[in-house]
Design an enzyme around this catalytic site. Structure first.
Site, PDB file in Angstrom:
ATOM      1  N   LYS A  32       0.804  -1.217   0.000  1.00  0.00           N
ATOM      2  CA  LYS A  32       0.000   0.000   0.000  1.00  0.00           C
ATOM      3  C   LYS A  32       0.840   1.271   0.000  1.00  0.00           C
ATOM      4  CE  LYS A  32      -3.846  -2.321   2.291  1.00  0.00           C
ATOM      5  NZ  LYS A  32      -4.762  -2.357   3.445  1.00  0.00           N
ATOM      6  N   ASP A  52      -9.399   2.004   2.996  1.00  0.00           N
ATOM      7  CA  ASP A  52      -9.171   1.421   4.323  1.00  0.00           C
ATOM      8  C   ASP A  52      -9.803   2.249   5.436  1.00  0.00           C
ATOM      9  OD1 ASP A  52      -7.732  -0.745   3.387  1.00  0.00           O
ATOM     10  OD2 ASP A  52      -5.778   0.198   3.685  1.00  0.00           O
ATOM     11  N   ALA A 106      -2.354  -0.096   6.184  1.00  0.00           N
ATOM     12  CA  ALA A 106      -3.708  -0.041   6.744  1.00  0.00           C
ATOM     13  C   ALA A 106      -3.738   0.844   7.984  1.00  0.00           C
ATOM     14  CB  ALA A 106      -4.206  -1.440   7.072  1.00  0.00           C
TER      15      ALA A 106
END
Length: 210
Positions: A4, A40, A69
């Protein structure tokens, strides 16, 4: 695990949420390349609303982890009005760096030697993904009035959630957050919000209460 943070280098534009979180979990093609989004944070908040009537506003948050996250959840908690955000990470330098990047007086990083009586505890580590994983938090710190949100999920219950239940603390696993993450990403790709019922069934979640 999802890349991410690395995905930030692949995009030509970022949504406001992805920019604040410095994390991307959804790529949308554009005429110029790729737009980076994160679902998220909003997915976490929507899932929390389903499981807890208290929400985040005015409550202290203990965030376990400092990965992609965790970055998105941290940004969402601050935007939703948490009273403080305490980041606890095994790699202390990484937790401290995330606290500095968030640039908010409510944020600090450190250990988890104590927890407020009304804390929302969010596990964004990988501990809990596999059967037999230990809890990232000592059970003695858990007390009724807190809420445990474990973003891990699977056919087994994590040790953290087992400890919470044994000590009378409400909590949930990450299936509802996963559902919301996927639904919000689907809307970014198609403009359509998918129905929740078949997604709940696929994840083994109970039907929504009226």
């Amino acid at each position: 695990m999802p890349h991410k943070i690395s995905a930030l280098t692949l995009v030509t534009e970022l949504s406001d949420e992805a920019r604040r979180a410095e994390s991307v979990n959804t790529l949308v093609p554009t005429a110029q390349g790729w737009a980076g989004h994160t679902t998220d944070g909003q997915g976490f908040l929507e899932a929390l609303r389903e499981h807890s009537s208290h929400g985040i506003s005015g409550r202290p948050v203990r965030l376990l982890g400092a990965g992609g996250a965790a970055r998105a959840v941290a940004a969402a908690c601050l935007a939703a009005g948490c009273s403080e955000l305490h980041i606890v990470n095994r790699d202390i330098a990484k937790g401290t760096a995330l606290a500095a990047a968030l640039a908010d007086a409510r944020v600090r990083a450190g250990d988890s030697s104590s927890l407020p009586a009304d804390a929302v505890i969010v596990n964004c580590t990988t501990l809990g993904l596999k059967p037999g994983d230990t809890s990232p938090l000592s059970a003695e710190l858990l007390h009724p009035g807190q809420f445990v949100f474990d973003t891990t999920y699977g056919p087994h219950q994590s040790q953290l959630l087992q400890d919470a239940a044994a000590r009378g603390v409400d909590g949930c696993d990450g299936r509802s957050m996963l559902r919301w993450q996927g639904a919000l990403a689907f809307r970014l790709w198609t403009g359509i919000m998918p129905p929740a019922a078949p997604m709940r069934a696929a994840l083994g979640e109970p039907p929504a209460t009226p």
